[in-house]
Design an enzyme around this catalytic site. Structure first.
Site, PDB file in Angstrom:
ATOM      1  N   ASP A 167     -48.516  23.946  30.326  1.00 55.94           N
ATOM      2  CA  ASP A 167     -47.725  24.353  31.363  1.00 55.94           C
ATOM      3  C   ASP A 167     -46.427  24.081  31.280  1.00 55.94           C
ATOM      4  O   ASP A 167     -47.038  23.966  32.334  1.00 55.94           O
ATOM      5  CB  ASP A 167     -47.452  25.534  31.044  1.00 55.94           C
ATOM      6  CG  ASP A 167     -46.385  26.619  30.885  1.00 55.94           C
ATOM      7  OD1 ASP A 167     -45.012  25.940  31.378  1.00 55.94           O
ATOM      8  OD2 ASP A 167     -46.449  27.470  29.692  1.00 55.94           O
ATOM      9  N   GLY A 168     -45.399  23.525  30.492  1.00 56.01           N
ATOM     10  CA  GLY A 168     -44.730  22.208  31.428  1.00 56.01           C
ATOM     11  C   GLY A 168     -43.804  23.297  32.930  1.00 56.01           C
ATOM     12  O   GLY A 168     -43.920  22.494  33.464  1.00 56.01           O
ATOM     13  N   ASP A 185     -37.443  18.050  26.287  1.00 60.37           N
ATOM     14  CA  ASP A 185     -37.521  18.540  24.905  1.00 60.37           C
ATOM     15  C   ASP A 185     -38.586  19.915  24.532  1.00 60.37           C
ATOM     16  O   ASP A 185     -39.839  19.004  23.325  1.00 60.37           O
ATOM     17  CB  ASP A 185     -37.443  17.592  24.102  1.00 60.37           C
ATOM     18  CG  ASP A 185     -36.887  17.624  22.764  1.00 60.37           C
ATOM     19  OD1 ASP A 185     -37.135  18.151  22.567  1.00 60.37           O
ATOM     20  OD2 ASP A 185     -37.696  15.905  22.301  1.00 60.37           O
TER      21      ASP A 185
END
Length: 297
Positions: A167-168, A185
């Site tokens: 998970d960013g 993005d």
């Protein structure tokens, strides 16, 4: 509209586009059921899927559409997630991806770029090819998207490139990282990922960016989701933050600076734009003009 009826199982071990010796999942290929986009649809297997299910947008998971010499990545039929010319895999096709590279106007030699969201890898491929002295880290939450990396000619991990499954938002908050550029993005089916709008995501991001750091974010999908992101980012950003619409794609980009000052008005940036246009064959002078006319948050 005529729909294709047969599914064909494709063995990645014998596929000419296979780039490594690692074990990969098989792919299913089917003639495109879309009358305005003839070609081939490819899906990760093993699974059963009907053309009607695909046509109605009921298929869950990323899939590939090859048509007219271009490979597209979709999560559903509402929007294209990424596009790649089969004859030139490293070229940036979409207008928003080209404009995201405008961070080079403010830092031509970033040491480390962190990217949240892999997609079809357009940005990471372009940076990997043209920024030879830059280390690239990409965080992607969907293992199926990473599984498709070879179909989009994304280079294998090496000393310059690392693609991480995770998970960013969690990575930004919890990992010990420092970067010069942060490119975001990241989307779900409805639009920009909600997890990025958590209370401390943007605050942590700007703490980890270098003094000349730039955060560039792509907004698309449900516009109702934009508000929270814009509020949290503006509160956390030490410098200027600009909204720049991308009319060709219907997206909106955010350029946010980790230092104070109207850096995009410096005459030196105009000279850099001309040099970058010559080096990278992208319209950096026009990108700079769009930045100057963007909406200041």
């Amino acid at each position: 509209m005529r729909l294709a009826k047969g599914l064909q199982q494709v063995d990645l071990h014998s596929d000419p586009e296979r780039q490594s010796g690692q074990q990969r999942r098989s792919m299913l290929s089917v003639a495109s059921p879309f009358s305005d986009a003839p070609g081939t649809v490819r899906l990760l297997g093993p699974r059963e899927v009907s053309n009607e299910e695909l046509y109605r947008g009921e298929f869950s998971g990323p899939f590939i559409l090859d048509t007219a010499g271009t490979r597209h990545l979709y999560f559903d039929l509402a929007a294209v997630q990424s596009a790649m010319r089969l004859a030139a895999p490293d070229v940036l096709v979409t207008a928003y991806a080209q404009k995201m590279m405008a961070f080079l106007l403010f830092n031509r030699t970033p040491r480390h770029i962190l990217m949240i969201g892999l997609g079809g890898g357009s940005l990471v491929k372009f940076c990997h090819r043209h920024l030879q002295d830059t280390r690239l880290t990409v965080v992607e939450i969907d293992p199926d998207v990473i599984e498709l990396r070879e179909w989009f000619h994304i280079p294998p991990d090496n000393e310059r490139l690392q693609i991480i499954l995770g998970d960013g938002a969690d990575f930004v908050r919890r990992s010990d990282w420092v970067a010069d550029i942060l490119l975001i993005d990241a989307f779900d089916r409805a639009g920009v990922a909600p997890s990025l709008a958590s209370d401390d995501f943007y605050a942590q991001a700007f703490r980890r960016l270098g003094p000349n750091g730039v955060l560039v974010m792509n907004l698309a999908g449900e516009r109702g989701r934009y508000v929270t992101h814009l509020q949290r980012l503006r509160e956390a950003c030490p410098g200027a933050a600009l909204l720049v619409p991308v009319e060709a794609d219907g997206n909106v980009l955010i350029f946010a600076f980790a230092q104070q000052g109207r850096v995009w008005t410096l005459e030196s940036v105009e000279a850099i734009a001309e040099e970058l246009q010559f080096e990278l064959a992208l319209e950096f002078p026009r990108f700079l003009q769009r930045l100057r006319t963007g909406h200041l948050l």
